[in-house]
Design a protein around this motif. Structure first.
Motif, short mmCIF file in Angstrom:
data_model
loop_
_atom_site.label_atom_id
_atom_site.label_comp_id
_atom_site.label_asym_id
_atom_site.label_seq_id
_atom_site.Cartn_x
_atom_site.Cartn_y
_atom_site.Cartn_z
N PHE A 1 4.42 8.49 11.84
CA PHE A 1 5.44 7.99 10.64
C PHE A 1 5.67 9.28 9.26
CE2 PHE A 1 2.37 5.30 11.89
CZ PHE A 1 2.42 3.47 11.17
N ALA B 1 -1.54 -6.14 0.81
CA ALA B 1 -1.20 -6.16 1.56
C ALA B 1 -0.21 -4.84 1.99
CB ALA B 1 -1.12 -7.39 3.07
N ARG C 1 -1.31 7.50 13.07
CA ARG C 1 -2.30 5.95 12.57
C ARG C 1 -2.29 5.83 14.19
NH1 ARG C 1 1.19 2.37 8.30
NH2 ARG C 1 0.84 4.47 6.37
N GLU C 2 -2.76 5.08 14.10
CA GLU C 2 -3.84 4.51 15.80
C GLU C 2 -4.37 2.68 15.52
OE1 GLU C 2 -7.41 4.82 16.95
OE2 GLU C 2 -7.28 4.46 19.25
N CYS D 1 -1.35 6.90 -3.55
CA CYS D 1 -0.85 5.59 -3.01
C CYS D 1 0.72 5.73 -2.66
CB CYS D 1 -0.73 4.50 -4.25
SG CYS D 1 -2.48 4.98 -4.75
N PRO D 2 0.25 4.55 -0.70
CA PRO D 2 -0.75 3.61 -0.85
C PRO D 2 -0.83 4.56 -0.09
CG PRO D 2 1.66 3.26 0.11
CD PRO D 2 1.94 4.74 -0.73
N ASN E 1 -9.32 6.52 12.58
CA ASN E 1 -7.79 5.98 13.12
C ASN E 1 -6.21 6.58 12.62
OD1 ASN E 1 -9.69 3.44 12.68
ND2 ASN E 1 -8.39 3.35 14.90
N ALA E 2 -6.76 7.75 10.98
CA ALA E 2 -5.45 8.44 10.60
C ALA E 2 -5.14 9.46 10.61
CB ALA E 2 -5.11 7.75 9.56
N ARG F 1 2.88 -3.13 3.16
CA ARG F 1 4.13 -3.53 3.94
C ARG F 1 4.83 -3.67 5.13
NH1 ARG F 1 5.96 0.35 -1.64
NH2 ARG F 1 5.49 -1.20 -2.34
N ARG G 1 8.40 3.68 10.73
CA ARG G 1 7.17 4.64 11.68
C ARG G 1 8.52 5.05 12.71
NH1 ARG G 1 3.18 1.87 14.72
NH2 ARG G 1 2.74 0.52 12.77
N THR H 1 8.95 3.08 -6.92
CA THR H 1 8.47 3.59 -6.23
C THR H 1 7.75 3.25 -4.79
OG1 THR H 1 6.51 5.17 -6.60
CG2 THR H 1 8.37 5.59 -7.87
N PRO H 2 7.81 4.13 -3.56
CA PRO H 2 7.19 2.92 -3.00
C PRO H 2 5.37 3.34 -3.71
CG PRO H 2 8.58 5.10 -1.69
CD PRO H 2 8.86 5.21 -3.51
N ARG H 3 5.40 4.08 -4.21
CA ARG H 3 3.42 3.82 -4.88
C ARG H 3 3.52 2.98 -5.20
NH1 ARG H 3 2.33 8.22 -3.08
NH2 ARG H 3 3.74 10.32 -2.96
N LEU I 1 -0.16 1.53 -6.82
CA LEU I 1 -0.43 1.54 -8.08
C LEU I 1 -0.09 0.59 -9.30
CD1 LEU I 1 1.83 5.26 -9.16
CD2 LEU I 1 -1.10 4.81 -8.34
N LEU J 1 10.90 -5.14 -2.37
CA LEU J 1 9.51 -5.36 -1.50
C LEU J 1 8.17 -4.88 -2.44
CD1 LEU J 1 10.44 -1.58 0.89
CD2 LEU J 1 11.28 -4.22 0.45
N LEU K 1 8.91 -3.00 -5.54
CA LEU K 1 9.90 -1.73 -5.24
C LEU K 1 11.47 -2.64 -4.88
CD1 LEU K 1 11.14 1.67 -5.08
CD2 LEU K 1 9.97 0.82 -2.85
N ASP L 1 -10.01 10.13 9.07
CA ASP L 1 -10.52 8.88 9.46
C ASP L 1 -10.53 9.11 10.58
OD1 ASP L 1 -10.72 7.60 7.05
OD2 ASP L 1 -8.95 8.60 6.37
N PRO M 1 4.61 -7.77 -2.09
CA PRO M 1 2.92 -7.76 -0.82
C PRO M 1 3.76 -9.04 -0.27
CG PRO M 1 2.34 -7.83 -2.92
CD PRO M 1 4.01 -7.26 -3.99
N PRO M 2 3.17 -8.68 0.80
CA PRO M 2 3.54 -10.36 1.75
C PRO M 2 3.22 -11.49 1.32
CG PRO M 2 3.76 -8.77 3.30
CD PRO M 2 2.93 -8.41 1.87
#
Lengths: 361, 958
Positions: free
Chosen positions: B298, A92, B289-290, A46-47, B390-391, A94, B345, B566-568, A104, B595, B572, B388, B597-598
Motif C-alpha cells: 500500500f 468500516a 497488509r495481508e 488514523c485510519p 497482518n500489517a 474505505r 493498493r 482529509t482521509p483521516r 477522526l 467518501l 471526505l 501486527d 463509511p459504506p
C-alpha cells in the motif's frame, strides 16, 4: 540547534505541556494526559486499528514516571471512552468493508444546560481543536474537554469550524426493552444466518465469570461451552471485530458481526448491551454502586462494566468523570438531583442493579 | 480642497499631481530605508476623504472632456486604484465605466493611457509591478488591482487563509515577507479563484500578510502606509467572523514572534541553514497488509503542497491533471495529487528505474519534479516491520533487530532459505516475499545472510521518540516531528555503557551515560525544518564501542486541513480537478467524490451565491447513501440539482456554488466553486425578448473579433458586428466565439423559442470528410470549440449542442468505421431490424480473432453499462490486448483504447493531446477500422438510461 540531556521527569513535564495540559496539575499517565496522547496519536495515525494507536502511545511513555505494565489496559479504557464520546469513530474501512478502523471524529461541541460546552473531535496532523485563547480556558477531566460558555462562545466555536450538535441528537439512545426481548432479537438474527466455517482467534466473554471484573471475563472457547456468546475476532489489519456467536461444544458454529448491517455506531455499543442482557437473564446482572461524595450535593456512581456510548454520553453531560473507585471500571460524580434519573436509566436500558454486597469484588 | 468646477479641473489636476508626487516621493525614500526592495502602492496615497473626493470629481470631469494629460496622471492612478479596491468579480472595466461616465467613448487609447501611467508610477516611485500568470492574462487591469493592495472582496478570503495558516507561522516567516508570501500562496489553491489569482503575486501577498499580522504594540509596519493598513483592517473587521480570524492569526503571530526571538539567541545559523537546505522528503509512505490474497503493498500519497508552493506552474498541473501511480490499477481523478494521505493498493511492484508518480499529459518539468521528489526507497530489497500479524510499515533505513518480525521483499526468489525465513505469498506481483523472524542471537552466518539483502542488524541499542507520539515513526529508525515542537528522544541499551558519542547532523558531542539507568533521554533543541540525522555510538569505560545506532528524522510544517476534509476523517470530499470552477461543476466537467463509511448516509447540499456572497437560492438538500463515486456524482448533480428550476434559474447570476456534505456523526465538509476567472467571457441572461449575450472583455484593449456558427452549419463561421457595451440577440441561436489575441471565449446561444415551430431544427451538416488525418483533426478542433463552449442553462440550447456534437462523432465514425457499420448502427439505434447480435457481427466476423473480440465486447456490455468511463477504458484496453494482437495492439495499451473511445464519442476532448501523437494515433485508426467499430460498439451499447449532460449519455470525459 543543540542536544540537551533531560531526566524522565523533565520529559514527562515537556510532554504534558506539548499536549496542551498544565504540567503542574496533571502527570503524563493521568487519565487526562492519556486521553490527550491518544487524540494526538490518532491525529497522525488514523485510519488505524485501535491497537496501533494504543501501542504508539504506550511506546512513548515507556520509562517515564508513573509508567507500569498495566498502562496498556488504562489506554484501552481511555480509547473506549474517546470512541463513546465521539472524539474518534469506529467505521468500516474505505477499501474493505469487512475491516473496521478508527477515524477522526469531526470537530464539534454540545451545549449543556449548565452552560458548559463539551468539545468533541480531533483535527488531523496534531492541529489544536480550538484557537490558543480558547484552549487556555478548556477544562479537561478524564476523557472530557469542557469550556464554560458565554454569550458568544457558540458563535466563536462555529467560526473556528466546530459544528454544534444538538444535545438530544447526540444523546439519542435505543428503545427500552426487557432483557429477554433484547436477547431474543439476536437469537433470531443468529438463527437466520448459515453456519460459518471455522473462525480463528475468537475470544468470548464468559457469562459465568464475575460481571464486576470486565478484563477478567475474556477467554477462548472451551469444549464445555454452548449457546450464544458475545465475542471478538481478529480481522486483518483492522480493529478486532465485535460479534455474537453460537457455540456448540466449544466450536463456533455461526456468528454475526456487530454492528449489524451498515450502522455507523461502534460494535461495542451493541455487544455491551447484549452482554448486560445475558448477565441479567443469568441472574448475575451487571452492577453499579452509589456512595457519598466529598463534594456537597453530589454522589459517586461507580460502574464495573463498560456501557454503550449513548449511556456514557448521558453521564458525560450531567455528571463529571472522576478518579475511579477501587474495583470500579469508571466512576462519575453525579449531582444528587440527577442521580435518580440516571440510575433509573441504567436500570431500564442496561438492566443494571445496585451492588449491595461489599465483598462482591 | 473643494470640488473642482468644470473650468478649474486642469488646475485641480496640477495641484493634485504635485501633492501626490511629493507624497509618493517621500514614501519611496522612507520605504527604501525601512524595507528595501518593498514597493509602493497607489492606494497608499494618504489623502483625506475631502482630497479623495476632489480626485474623483476632477478625474470625472477630465474624462467627460476626453482630456487625459500625460504629465498629470497621478490622480488617475489613484482613482483607478480606488475603483480596484472596491470592485469585485472580474468586471473591472464595467465597474470603472459605470462610475466614470464617458469612459467607453474614449475607447482603447484610454486603457493604454492608464497602463502607461501605472508604468510611470512604477518607474518614478518604486511602484509595485503586477506579476504572475494572472497579470499576463489581464495585462491592463492587473495594474489598478495590484495597486489596490487588497481589494475588499478578497479581504474575507485572506483573513481565513491567515487564520488557517497561522499554525504554520514561524519567526523566520514573519521576518521574511517573500517567504511568507510563497508559503501562503502554496496553501491558497483551495481558496476563491480571485484570491488564487492575487496569491500569484507572492511578494505582494507576503507584504500584505506581514503587515496585517503585525502586533498591536509594535512599531508601525514599514511595509504599508499606516493609514492604508488601518483602512484595510477596519474594512476587514466589519464582519465579526473575519475580524475574529484576523485577531486569532495576529495573536498566534505575536506568540510566535516572542518565542522565536527567544529561540534565536541559541541558534547556530550555519547549521540551521544547512538543515533547511535539505527539504523534507515527499516520498510516499509504504506499508504492507495481508488478506486472503496474500501480502499487498500500500502506498500513501505524500503531501506535495510544498512542492506546489515552490513551483506554482507545477502546482497548477497537479491541480488539473490526473496522476498515475506506477503499478496501481486505480484511476485517480484529475487534481487528486493535491489531496495527500490517500492510501492505494499496488498491484504490480513499481520498477525503481521508472518514475513512481507522473501526471497524464503533464509537462516535462512537472513530471521531472515528481520523478525526483516522489521515489520508492532504493532496492533491491524492501523491508517492513511487522508489529501486527497482518500489517507492517516500511523500514526505510533497512535495519533489523534481534527478536523482531519483518516482511522482506526481493525482486526474485531467494534460493537458500534459512529456518528463520519463510516464503510469504505476495498479492502484489513482480516480487518475492519472505517473513523474517530474526533470531534473538545473531551468529555470523545469520548476519551474513542479512547483509546479502543490503540490510544491517542493529543490536543492543534502540533510539525512539519519547514523551509524545511523533508525527511519524516507523518503529525502527525514522521519525518526523512538527515545526515548533520539541524532539524528545530516548536511547536505550542493555549493555554496560560509560559514554555516549553523539553526532547530530555530523556535529559531535560526548555525553556521560547515567549510572543508574539503561536509558538516556535527550531533548533536541531548535531543530530547523528539514532532514536531520542523529548517530549514536556507545562506549564502555575502557573506550570500547559496544553498540551503535542512528535516527533519521525530519522537522516538517504541519499539514493544513482543507475544508473538504482529509482521509483521516470519516467523511471526505474529493473533487476532480482539485479546485473546480462553478462552470466545470455545472457542465459536468468536474466531479466530486464523497467518501464515507459504506451504507452511511449524508446530507448533500448545494447553494448558489452572487459575487457579494448573498445566497441566490435556499440550500437544496438531499440525502445520499455513501460513498458517492464520480459517475454517481455526475448523475446526482444533473438530476437533483442542475435540473431543479430554482437552481437552474439562479445559475446565470451565480458567482459561487457551495457544495456541502454533512452527517451528524461524521461532520460537515464544504467545497466552494467560483466562476472561472478569465479575461474574456460571455455573460448570459434572458428577458422578454429572448436570450441575450454580452461580452465581458478585460483583455488589454485589442478589439475582440467575433464569429458565429449556426446549429445547422456548425463548421461555417459568420462574422458578427457587436459594438463595445452592446448586447447580442440571435433568435435562431448557435455558437458565438470572441477572440482577442490568444484569448478565446465561446458560448452557445440558445434559440428563442416562441412557438412550437421554433423547436424544429435542421439536422447539422458538415463538409464532406475524406480519409486523411487533416480532416479528422479539423473535426476534432470544431468539436472542441462546440464542446468546450459555455452552455447557458437552457434545455433547448443543450439539445441543439448535443445534436452538433453527435454529428461530429457520427461523421468520424462514417469516415473511420465505414458505411456498412453506420447502417448497422442506425438499425440498432432505431431498433427497426437491428439487434445487438447484428451490431456485434458488424464489428467483423471474417476471422476468428474478430469474432472473439466482438463476442467479448457484447458479453461485457451489461457490466460496462454500470461502470464509469475510466473503468470502461480499462476494460476495452484489456479486450484489445486479448484479441487484437493481429491488428498491432501489443499488450494493454490504455492510451490507445482511450483515444479510440474519445474519438468516436466526444472527439473534442482530444484537442489538447499533443498534435504529433494524435496524428500517429489517427493513422493507426485508419489502418484498423475494426477497432474503431469495436470502440463505437462499446459507446452505443453502454449509453446510460438517463441524460447525464453529455453528447452520449453516460460518456463524460474529464
Amino acid at each position: 540547534m543543540g542536544v540537551e540531556v533531560v531526566t524522565p521527569a523533565e520529559v514527562a513535564a515537556s510532554a504534558v505541556a506539548m499536549l496542551g495540559l498544565d504540567a503542574e496539575a496533571v502527570d503524563i499517565t493521568s487519565p487526562e494526559a492519556l486521553a490527550a496522547s491518544l487524540r494526538r496519536a490518532a491525529s497522525f495515525l488514523c485510519p488505524a486499528a485501535p491497537r496501533v494507536v494504543i501501542r504508539a502511545v504506550n511506546d512513548t511513555l515507556r520509562g517515564l514516571p508513573g509508567y507500569t505494565d498495566d498502562l496498556r489496559s488504562d489506554l484501552e479504557s481511555a480509547l473506549d471512552a474517546l470512541v463513546a464520546v465521539g472524539d474518534v469513530l469506529e467505521l468500516a474501512a474505505r477499501d474493505d468493508v469487512r475491516q473496521r478502523q478508527l477515524f477522526l471524529g469531526p470537530p464539534a461541541f454540545v451545549r449543556r444546560d449548565s452552560g458548559m460546552c463539551l468539545l468533541l473531535g480531533i483535527r488531523a496532523d496534531g492541529a489544536p481543536l480550538v484557537s490558543d485563547d480558547l484552549a487556555m480556558r478548556v477544562d479537561c477531566e478524564e476523557h472530557l474537554r469542557r469550556l464554560r460558555s458565554d454569550d458568544s462562545l457558540a458563535e466563536r466555536l462555529v467560526q473556528e469550524g466546530l459544528v454544534e450538535l444538538k444535545a438530544d441528537q447526540w444523546l439519542k439512545s435505543p428503545r427500552s426493552e426487557e432483557a429477554s426481548e433484547h436477547l431474543a432479537t439476536y437469537q433470531e438474527r443468529l438463527a437466520a444466518v448459515g453456519e460459518s466455517g471455522p473462525l480463528d482467534g475468537v475470544r468470548l466473554i464468559d457469562p459465568a465469570s464475575r460481571p464486576t471484573y470486565y478484563t477478567g471475563r475474556w477467554r477462548e472457547p472451551k469444549r464445555a461451552d454452548g449457546g450464544l456468546f458475545v465475542a471478538r475476532r481478529p480481522q486483518g489489519y483492522g480493529a478486532e471485530l465485535w460479534c455474537v456467536v453460537e457455540v456448540v461444544a466449544g466450536d463456533v458454529r455461526r456468528g454475526i458481526d456487530l454492528p449489524p448491517g451498515f450502522e455507523i455506531a461502534a460494535g461495542a455499543d451493541y455487544a455491551w448491551r447484549l452482554q448486560a442482557a445475558i448477565d441479567s437473564l443469568n441472574g448475575t446482572p451487571q452492577r453499579f454502586a452509589v456512595r457519598a461524595s466529598s463534594r456537597p450535593g453530589a454522589s459517586v456512581l461507580d460502574l464495573f462494566s463498560p456501557i454503550p456510548s449513548w449511556a456514557q454520553r448521558r453521564l458525560d453531560v450531567v455528571a463529571t468523570p472522576i478518579v475511579r473507585s477501587r474495583g470500579a471500571l469508571f466512576s462519575y460524580g453525579v449531582p444528587n438531583d440527577e442521580l435518580e434519573e440516571e440510575v433509573t436509566f441504567l436500570k431500564e436500558m442496561m438492566w443494571l442493579t445496585e451492588r449491595s454486597d461489599e465483598g462482591e469484588f | 480642497m473643494s470640488a473642482a468646477p468644470d473650468s478649474d479641473y486642469r488646475e485641480a489636476l496640477t495641484v493634485l499631481q504635485r501633492r501626490l508626487d511629493d507624497h509618493f516621493l517621500r514614501l519611496k525614500r522612507e520605504r527604501a530605508e525601512a524595507a528595501p526592495g518593498t514597493p509602493v502602492f497607489a492606494l497608499e496615497h494618504g489623502l483625506t476623504d475631502a482630497e479623495l473626493a476632489l480626485v474623483r470629481s476632477t478625474v470625472l470631469t477630465a474624462v467627460k472632456r476626453g482630456d487625459l494629460p500625460r504629465d498629470r496622471g497621478l490622480p488617475f492612478v489613484v482613482y483607478a486604484a480606488e475603483v480596484g479596491y472596491e470592485y469585485s468579480g472580474d468586471e473591472y472595466w464595467q465597474t470603472f465605466a459605470d462610475r466614470t461616465p464617458g469612459w467607453w467613448l474614449l475607447g482603447d487609447p484610454a486603457r493604454q493611457y492608464m497602463r502607461n501611467q501605472y508604468r510611470r508610477f512604477r518607474d518614478n516611485y518604486s511602484g509595485a509591478t503586477p506579476v504572475g500568470p494572472w497579470a499576463k492574462k489581464f495585462s491592463i487591469i492587473c495594474w489598478p488591482i495590484t495597486h489596490a493592495v487588497l481589494p475588499t472582496d478578497l479581504q474575507r478570503h485572506l483573513a481565513r487563509l491567515l487564520y488557517d495558516f497561522s499554525r504554520l507561522l514561524t519567526a523566520g516567516l514573519l521576518s521574511d515577507p517573500e517567504a511568507l508570501g510563497q508559503r501562503l500562496a502554496a496553501q491558497a489553491w483551495q481558496s476563491s479563484a480571485r484570491l488564487q489569482a492575487f496569491a500569484q503575486n507572492t511578494n505582494l501577498l507576503g507584504q500584505v500578510a506581514t503587515a496585517l499580522l503585525a502586533g498591536e504594540d509594535e512599531d508601525e509596519s514599514p511595509l504599508l502606509l499606516p493609514s492604508t493598513l488601518t483602512r484595510i483592517v477596519d474594512d476587514l473587521s466589519k464582519e465579526s467572523e473575519t475580524r475574529r480570524w484576523l485577531l486569532d492569526a495576529k495573536y498566534r503571530a505575536s506568540k510566535v514572534r516572542t518565542h522565536g526571538l527567544q529561540r534565536a539567541s541559541f541558534s547556530r545559523p550555519e547549521l540551521t541553514r544547512r538543515a533547511a537546505d535539505r527539504p523534507v522528503a515527499t516520498n510516499p509512505t509504504l506499508s504492507v497488509r495481508e488478506d486472503s490474497d496474500g501480502w499487498s503493498l500500500f502506498l500513501e500519497l505524500p503531501d506535495l503542497v510544498s512542492l506546489a508552493g515552490r513551483l506554482p506552474e507545477v502546482g497548477d498541473e497537479m491541480a488539473q491533471l490526473r496522476p498515475n501511480v506506477q503499478g496501481v490499477q486505480r484511476r485517480f481523478g484529475s487534481g487528486q495529487l493535491l489531496y495527500p494521505g490517500q492510501q492505494v493498493r499496488v498491484q504490480q511492484w513499481p520498477a525503481v528505474d521508472r518514475p513512481l508518480i507522473q501526471l497524464e499529459r503533464g509537462s516535462e518539468l512537472a513530471n521531472r519534479m515528481l520523478a525526483d521528489h516522489c521515489v520508492l526507497s532504493p532496492g533491491p530489497s524492501w523491508l517492513f516491520r511487522l508489529r501486527d500479524k497482518n500489517a507492517g510499515v516500511e523500514v526505510r533505513g533497512k535495519i533489523v533487530r534481534p527478536g523482531h518480525r519483518y516482511l522482506l521483499v526481493l525482486p526474485s526468489p531467494f534460493a537458500d532459505v534459512p529456518t528463520w525465513m519463510t516464503q510469504a505469498w505476495m498479492a502484489t506481483n513482480g516480487v518475492s516475499g519472505y517473513l523474517l523472524a530474526v533470531p534473538e542471537e545473531l551468529d555470523d552466518s545469520t548476519l551474513s545472510i542479512i547483509r546479502q539483502f543490503g540490510i544491517a542488524a542493529v543490536m543492543d541499542v534502540e533510539l525512539r521518540p519519547v514523551g509524545v507520539v511523533a508525527a511519524a515513526w516507523d518503529g525502527e529508525g525514522a521519525a518526523e516531528w512538527l515545526e515548533g515542537e520539541e524532539a524528545l528522544v530516548a536511547i536505550r541499551t542493555s549493555r554496560a555503557v560509560s559514554t555516549c558519542l553523539l553526532g547530530l547532523d555530523d556535529q559531535p558531542s560526548v555525553i556521560k551515560w547515567p549510572t543508574d539507568s539503561n536509558e538516556l533521554l535527550l531533548r533536541l533543541n531548535d531543530m530547523a525544518p528539514g532532514r536531520h540525522g542523529l548517530s549514536v555510538s556507545l562506549m564502555t569505560e575502557e573506550g570500547t564501542p559496544v553498540a551503535a545506532g542512528t535516527l533519521e528524522f525530519a522537522i516538517r510544517p504541519p499539514q493544513l486541513s482543507p475544508t473538504t476534509g482529509t482521509p483521516r476523517q470519516g467523511l471526505l470530499l474529493l473533487p476532480s480537478p482539485a479546485s473546480p470552477t462553478l462552470d466545470e461543476v455545472w457542465d459536468g466537467r468536474a466531479a466530486v467524490q464523497i467518501l464515507g463509511p459504506p451504507g452511511g448516509k449524508a446530507r448533500l447540499a448545494v447553494t448558489l451565491a452572487d459575487r457579494r456572497g448573498r445566497a441566490l437560492t435556499q440550500p437544496r438538500q438531499i440525502t445520499v447513501a455513501l460513498p458517492i463515486d464520480a459517475a454517481e456524482w455526475l448523475h446526482t448533480f444533473a438530476t437533483q440539482f442542475r435540473g431543479q428550476s430554482e437552481i437552474h434559474k439562479a445559475y446565470e447570476q451565480a458567482e459561487t456554488c457551495v457544495i456541502s456534505a454533512s452527517a451528524p456523526e461524521l461532520g460537515t465538509l464544504t467545497l466552494r466553486c467560483d466562476r472561472a476567472f478569465v479575461p474574456l467571457r460571455w455573460a448570459f441572461r434572458r428577458d422578454k425578448d429572448g436570450p441575450v449575450l454580452s461580452l465581458v472583455d478585460n483583455t488589454d484593449g485589442v478589439q475582440a473579433a467575433l464569429a458565429a456558427y449556426d446549429f445547422a452549419r456548425p463548421c461555417e463561421a459568420k462574422n458578427v458586428d457587436l459594438p463595445p457595451g452592446e448586447q447580442l440577440r440571435w433568435p435562431d441561436g448557435g455558437l458565438v466565439v470572441a477572440t482577442a489575441g490568444s484569448m478565446r471565449a465561446a458560448s452557445v446561444m440558445p434559440p428563442f423559442v416562441r412557438h412550437l415551430d421554433d423547436l424544429k431544427a435542421a439536422e447539422p451538416q458538415l463538409p464532406q470528410l475524406t480519409k486523411v488525418s487533416a480532416d479528422v483533426l479539423h473535426v476534432v478542433q470544431f468539436a472542441n470549440l462546440w464542446g468546450s463552449a459555455a452552455l447557458p442553462d437552457d434545455p433547448i440550447g443543450a439539445i441543439r449542442r448535443n445534436e452538433v456534437l453527435q454529428t461530429f462523432a457520427r461523421a468520424l465514425t462514417w469516415v473511420l468505421a465505414g458505411q456498412r457499420w453506420v447502417r448497422a448502427e442506425e438499425a440498432y439505434v432505431g431498433r427497426e431490424n437491428g439487434s445487438l447480435r447484428s451490431l456485434r457481427d458488424a464489428i467483423g466476423v471474417e476471422i476468428a480473432y474478430q469474432q472473439q473480440l466482438a463476442s467479448a465486447l457484447a458479453d461485457a456490455a451489461p457490466v460496462l453499462m454500470q461502470c464509469d468511463v475510466s473503468a470502461r477504458v480499462t476494460a476495452f484496453a484489456n479486450e484489445l490486448a486479448a484479441h487484437a494482437r493481429p491488428l498491432g495492439v501489443d499488450g494493454v495499451d490504455r492510451p490507445y483504447a482511450e483515444f479510440l473511445l474519445r474519438l468516436i464519442s466526444e472527439p473534442g476532448t482530444l484537442a489538447d493531446w499533443p498534435r504529433e501523437s494524435l496524428e500517429a494515433l489517427i493513422r493507426r485508426a485508419f489502418d484498423a477500422p475494426l477497432l474503431v467499430r469495436a470502440a463505437r460498439f462499446v459507446v452505443v451499447t453502454t449509453l446510460a438510461a438517463q441524460d447525464t449532460g453529455s453528447a452520449f449519455a453516460g460518456w463524460i470525459w474529464e
